[in-house]
Design a protein around this motif. Structure first.
Motif, PDB file in Angstrom:
ATOM      1  N   ASP A 176       0.834  -1.201   0.000  1.00 22.91           N
ATOM      2  CA  ASP A 176       0.000   0.000   0.000  1.00 22.91           C
ATOM      3  C   ASP A 176       0.869   1.251   0.000  1.00 22.91           C
ATOM      4  OD1 ASP A 176      -2.087  -1.730   0.120  1.00 22.91           O
ATOM      5  OD2 ASP A 176      -2.899  -1.021   2.025  1.00 22.91           O
ATOM      6  N   GLU A 177       0.318   2.343  -0.499  1.00 22.28           N
ATOM      7  CA  GLU A 177       1.069   3.592  -0.540  1.00 22.28           C
ATOM      8  C   GLU A 177       1.221   4.214   0.849  1.00 22.28           C
ATOM      9  OE1 GLU A 177       0.445   6.565  -3.483  1.00 22.28           O
ATOM     10  OE2 GLU A 177      -0.478   5.157  -4.876  1.00 22.28           O
ATOM     11  N   VAL A 178       0.218   4.034   1.702  1.00 21.75           N
ATOM     12  CA  VAL A 178       0.247   4.633   3.038  1.00 21.75           C
ATOM     13  C   VAL A 178      -0.214   3.596   4.061  1.00 21.75           C
ATOM     14  CG1 VAL A 178      -0.596   6.510   4.505  1.00 21.75           C
ATOM     15  CG2 VAL A 178      -0.318   6.888   2.050  1.00 21.75           C
ATOM     16  N   TYR A 179       0.490   3.544   5.183  1.00 22.36           N
ATOM     17  CA  TYR A 179       0.084   2.693   6.302  1.00 22.36           C
ATOM     18  C   TYR A 179      -0.137   3.563   7.536  1.00 22.36           C
ATOM     19  CZ  TYR A 179       1.153  -1.582   3.764  1.00 22.36           C
ATOM     20  OH  TYR A 179       1.133  -2.603   2.841  1.00 22.36           O
ATOM     21  N   ALA A 180      -1.178   3.233   8.299  1.00 18.21           N
ATOM     22  CA  ALA A 180      -1.414   3.946   9.557  1.00 18.21           C
ATOM     23  C   ALA A 180      -0.270   3.670  10.526  1.00 18.21           C
ATOM     24  CB  ALA A 180      -2.747   3.511  10.159  1.00 18.21           C
ATOM     25  N   ALA A 181       0.187   2.430  10.560  1.00 15.32           N
ATOM     26  CA  ALA A 181       1.287   2.057  11.452  1.00 15.32           C
ATOM     27  C   ALA A 181       1.997   0.829  10.904  1.00 15.32           C
ATOM     28  CB  ALA A 181       0.772   1.788  12.864  1.00 15.32           C
ATOM     29  N   ILE A 182       3.284   0.773  11.156  1.00 19.34           N
ATOM     30  CA  ILE A 182       4.072  -0.433  10.901  1.00 19.34           C
ATOM     31  C   ILE A 182       4.743  -0.820  12.209  1.00 19.34           C
ATOM     32  CG2 ILE A 182       6.103  -1.396   9.748  1.00 19.34           C
ATOM     33  CD1 ILE A 182       5.441   0.209   7.289  1.00 19.34           C
ATOM     34  N   PHE A 183       4.526  -2.053  12.612  1.00 24.68           N
ATOM     35  CA  PHE A 183       5.135  -2.588  13.824  1.00 24.68           C
ATOM     36  C   PHE A 183       6.298  -3.493  13.413  1.00 24.68           C
ATOM     37  CE2 PHE A 183       0.784  -1.593  14.746  1.00 24.68           C
ATOM     38  CZ  PHE A 183       0.750  -1.147  16.059  1.00 24.68           C
ATOM     39  N   ILE A 184       7.453  -3.304  14.021  1.00 21.58           N
ATOM     40  CA  ILE A 184       8.620  -4.150  13.719  1.00 21.58           C
ATOM     41  C   ILE A 184       9.058  -4.847  14.991  1.00 21.58           C
ATOM     42  CG2 ILE A 184      11.018  -4.207  12.949  1.00 21.58           C
ATOM     43  CD1 ILE A 184      10.467  -1.931  11.092  1.00 21.58           C
ATOM     44  N   ASP A 185       9.184  -6.151  14.914  1.00 23.61           N
ATOM     45  CA  ASP A 185       9.590  -6.935  16.080  1.00 23.61           C
ATOM     46  C   ASP A 185      10.461  -8.095  15.621  1.00 23.61           C
ATOM     47  OD1 ASP A 185       9.680  -7.336  18.805  1.00 23.61           O
ATOM     48  OD2 ASP A 185       7.951  -8.665  18.836  1.00 23.61           O
ATOM     49  N   ALA A 186      11.140  -8.697  16.568  1.00 25.01           N
ATOM     50  CA  ALA A 186      12.068  -9.789  16.248  1.00 25.01           C
ATOM     51  C   ALA A 186      11.620 -11.089  16.895  1.00 25.01           C
ATOM     52  CB  ALA A 186      13.476  -9.446  16.721  1.00 25.01           C
ATOM     53  N   ILE A 187      11.858 -12.180  16.188  1.00 24.78           N
ATOM     54  CA  ILE A 187      11.709 -13.520  16.748  1.00 24.78           C
ATOM     55  C   ILE A 187      13.085 -14.165  16.684  1.00 24.78           C
ATOM     56  CG2 ILE A 187      10.985 -14.475  14.513  1.00 24.78           C
ATOM     57  CD1 ILE A 187       9.762 -15.734  17.907  1.00 24.78           C
ATOM     58  N   VAL A 188      13.536 -14.739  17.782  1.00 24.22           N
ATOM     59  CA  VAL A 188      14.883 -15.319  17.844  1.00 24.22           C
ATOM     60  C   VAL A 188      14.814 -16.802  17.501  1.00 24.22           C
ATOM     61  CG1 VAL A 188      16.879 -15.786  19.301  1.00 24.22           C
ATOM     62  CG2 VAL A 188      15.646 -13.627  19.546  1.00 24.22           C
ATOM     63  N   VAL A 189      15.635 -17.229  16.546  1.00 19.74           N
ATOM     64  CA  VAL A 189      15.693 -18.630  16.151  1.00 19.74           C
ATOM     65  C   VAL A 189      17.118 -19.139  16.348  1.00 19.74           C
ATOM     66  CG1 VAL A 189      13.869 -18.314  14.458  1.00 19.74           C
ATOM     67  CG2 VAL A 189      16.232 -18.122  13.728  1.00 19.74           C
ATOM     68  N   LYS A 190      17.240 -20.442  16.495  1.00 21.88           N
ATOM     69  CA  LYS A 190      18.569 -21.062  16.607  1.00 21.88           C
ATOM     70  C   LYS A 190      18.956 -21.636  15.250  1.00 21.88           C
ATOM     71  CE  LYS A 190      18.146 -22.262  21.518  1.00 21.88           C
ATOM     72  NZ  LYS A 190      19.150 -21.274  21.948  1.00 21.88           N
ATOM     73  N   VAL A 191      20.121 -21.215  14.751  1.00 17.66           N
ATOM     74  CA  VAL A 191      20.608 -21.675  13.455  1.00 17.66           C
ATOM     75  C   VAL A 191      21.939 -22.380  13.648  1.00 17.66           C
ATOM     76  CG1 VAL A 191      21.370 -20.961  11.158  1.00 17.66           C
ATOM     77  CG2 VAL A 191      19.426 -19.818  12.229  1.00 17.66           C
ATOM     78  N   ARG A 192      22.065 -23.569  13.054  1.00 16.85           N
ATOM     79  CA  ARG A 192      23.302 -24.339  13.156  1.00 16.85           C
ATOM     80  C   ARG A 192      24.218 -23.970  11.992  1.00 16.85           C
ATOM     81  NH1 ARG A 192      21.288 -29.106  12.683  1.00 16.85           N
ATOM     82  NH2 ARG A 192      21.963 -29.475  10.547  1.00 16.85           N
ATOM     83  N   ASP A 193      25.061 -22.990  12.216  1.00 16.66           N
ATOM     84  CA  ASP A 193      26.017 -22.544  11.207  1.00 16.66           C
ATOM     85  C   ASP A 193      27.413 -22.783  11.760  1.00 16.66           C
ATOM     86  OD1 ASP A 193      27.296 -21.436   9.103  1.00 16.66           O
ATOM     87  OD2 ASP A 193      26.710 -19.358   9.503  1.00 16.66           O
ATOM     88  N   GLY A 194      27.896 -24.038  11.611  1.00 11.64           N
ATOM     89  CA  GLY A 194      29.132 -24.417  12.302  1.00 11.64           C
ATOM     90  C   GLY A 194      28.796 -24.808  13.723  1.00 11.64           C
TER      91      GLY A 194
END
Length: 426
Positions: A176-194
Motif C-alpha cells: 500500500d502507498e500509506v500505512y497507519a502504522a508499521i510494527f517491527i519486532d524480532a523472533i529469535v531462532v537457533k541456526v546451526r552454522d558451524g
C-alpha cells in the motif's frame, strides 16, 4: 400440494452419496474387507475413483468411448492399453492405479498428471506440518505411522523447497502507498552454522488505512544490526510502493529510529510501550511488580508530556536507588516513548497494544520451539514464511482486527488529514 407425509418421506430418503457409501460398506462386509488398511475399502475406492476419472478424461480427449469409435472419425488415435503407477494420497497412502494411454501419445491427464507421484493434498499436509515446526525426518515418520506410506526426507525437502519461489514473489509484492502504522519486532531462532547460535528474524506488520493487517516481510539479521541494515529494510518497503507511514512502532532496535527520517521524513517513531513495561518488570523483583505497575500507569496514561515527566520523576524518587537500571531504561527510551502522548486516546490505545504482533509471534514461537534449531538461515525463513502463509485461513481474525481498529482509523483520518490519500497535499 405437499403433505406432511411427503416432507417426512423426503427427509427420510438418504442422499445419493450416502446411498452409494452404504452400498460400498455393505459389499465390503460381504467380501470380508476392512474399511481402512493396505487392502481396505477406502484404498480400493480411491483407486476406482481415480481410474474412472482418468478414463473419462481419455474419452473426452479422443471424442469417443472405449470400443465405440465412430466409423468416420477425424483422427485415428485410439486407446492403447494402460500403464501402472503408484500415487501417494492424503487419505489412503500409496495407491496403485492404471493410467490409460493413447496410440499417438498426446493424452495429458489432469487429475493425475504425467510424472506426478503425489496428489496435491499431500503437499499441503507436508507444508502444514513443516509450518508447525516438524523436521523433514519427523514428517517422514508421520506419513509412515498415519498413512503407512514411505516418504523420504529428500522428497519432503523438495516439497517444501517448492515454496521458495512463491516466498520470493511474496517478499517482492507491491505494498500500500500509506500505512497507519508499521510494527517491527524480532523472533529469535537457533541456526546451526558451524555451531548453534541465536539469530533474530525481523517481521514488519503493517496496518493499512482500511484496517487490514498484513505481514510486509521477513528479514534475517545477525544480532548486531545498525543503521545500514535498517536502511536496507525500510528502503525495501519504500521501493515496493509505500510512500508514507504515520507511525513506526519498535522496541529499542539500534539504528532504526535514526534512518526512518531518511526514508519517510514525516513518520513518527514510537517505542513499544508494552515492551518497555515488560522490560521494567524484568529488571525488578517479582514482589515489587504490583507497586511498580501502580507507579508506571500515570506515566503512560498522562494527558501531556509534562505530566508524564512529573510522574516519571516520582517513579525515580521512589525506585531510583533500588533499581537504577529501570530509571536508565526509561531515560534512554524517553524520546521514542513520548510521541504518542500528543495524540487522541483511540490512537494511543492501538499504539500501546501489542495485538498486532503478539498473536503472530505466538505462532512463530510455537513453530520455532517445536523445531529446536534450523540447519540454515534459509530453512528458518522458509518455516516462518509457511507460518505466515497459514495465518487466519477463515478471515475471522482479520474481521475482528478491522472492527477493533475502526475508532482509531477515524482519529487517524482527522489527525493526518493532510497526508491522507486524496488530500491536496498528498
Amino acid at each position: 400440494m405437499t403433505t406432511l407425509e411427503d416432507v417426512t418421506k423426503k427427509r427420510a430418503e438418504p442422499s445419493a452419496e450416502a446411498a452409494a457409501a452404504a452400498e460400498l460398506v455393505r459389499l465390503a462386509k460381504e467380501q470380508g474387507l476392512s474399511l481402512t488398511g493396505p487392502d481396505g475399502l477406502l484404498k480400493q475406492f480411491t483407486k476406482t475413483v481415480l481410474e474412472t476419472a482418468l478414463n473419462e478424461e481419455m474419452t473426452e480427449h479422443l471424442g469417443h468411448d472405449k470400443n465405440q469409435a465412430p466409423p468416420e472419425r477425424e483422427s485415428s488415435n485410439i486407446r492403447n492399453g494402460t500403464r501402472s503407477k503408484t500415487v501417494l494420497t492424503e487419505a489412503s497412502g500409496h495407491v496403485p492405479i492404471d493410467v490409460p494411454r493413447d496410440r499417438e501419445g498426446t493424452f495429458e491427464p489432469q487429475i493425475v498428471k504425467k510424472r506426478q507421484r503425489r496428489l496435491n493434498g499431500v503437499d499441503e499436509i507436508v507444508l502444514s506440518l513443516y509450518a508447525k515446526g516438524l523436521t523433514t525426518g519427523e514428517i517422514s515418520a508421520h506419513f509412515a505411522e498415519i498413512y503407512g506410506a514411505s516418504v523420504s526426507k529428500e522428497t519432503i525437502s523438495r516439497i517444501t523447497d517448492k515454496v521458495l519461489e512463491e516466498m520470493q514473489d511474496w517478499a517482492a509484492r507491491p505494498l500500500d502507498e500509506v500505512y497507519a502504522a508499521i510494527f517491527i519486532d524480532a523472533i529469535v531462532v537457533k541456526v546451526r552454522d558451524g555451531q548453534v547460535a541465536n539469530r533474530p528474524i525481523y517481521a514488519a506488520i503493517g496496518v493499512s488505512l482500511d484496517g487490514h493487517r498484513d505481514v510486509l516481510g521477513l528479514w534475517a539479521g545477525t544480532g548486531g544490526e545498525g543503521a545500514k541494515f535498517w536502511m536496507s529494510v525500510l528502503t525495501d518497503i519504500r521501493n515496493r510502493g509505500t510512500r508514507d507511514v504515520f507511525f513506526l512502532v519498535c522496541d529499542g532496535l539500534k539504528g532504526l529510529p535514526e534512518v526512518v527520517e531518511n526514508v519517510w521524513p514525516a513518520t513518527t517513531v514510537q517505542t513499544c510501550v508494552i515492551h518497555l513495561i515488560r522490560n521494567t518488570f524484568r529488571l525488578s523483583s517479582r514482589q515489587h511488580w504490583d507497586a511498580l505497575k501502580h507507579d508506571l500507569k500515570p506515566i503512560y496514561t498522562a494527558p501531556t508530556e509534562a505530566a508524564a515527566r512529573a510522574a516519571f520523576d516520582d517513579l525515580a524518587d521512589r525506585w531510583g536507588k533500588q533499581y537504577p537500571a529501570i530509571i536508565r531504561l526509561w531515560n534512554n527510551a524517553w524520546q521514542e516513548f513520548i510521541p504518542f502522548l500528543d495524540y487522541d486516546t483511540e490512537i494511543r490505545r492501538v499504539l500501546c497494544s501489542t495485538n498486532a504482533i503478539e498473536s503472530l509471534n505466538a505462532r512463530y514461537r510455537r513453530a520455532v520451539k517445536a523445531r529446536g534449531h534450523f540447519p540454515t538461515e534459509a530453512a528458518a525463513l522458509k518455516c516462518l514464511y509457511l507460518v505466515t502463509r497459514s495465518l487466519d485461513p477463515t478471515g475471522k481474525g482479520q474481521a475482528r482486527w478491522i472492527t477493533r481498529w475502526k475508532p482509531a482509523l477515524n482519529a487517524f483520518a482527522i489527525t493526518f488529514a493532510d497526508r491522507w490519500p486524496g488530500s491536496e497535499t498528498y
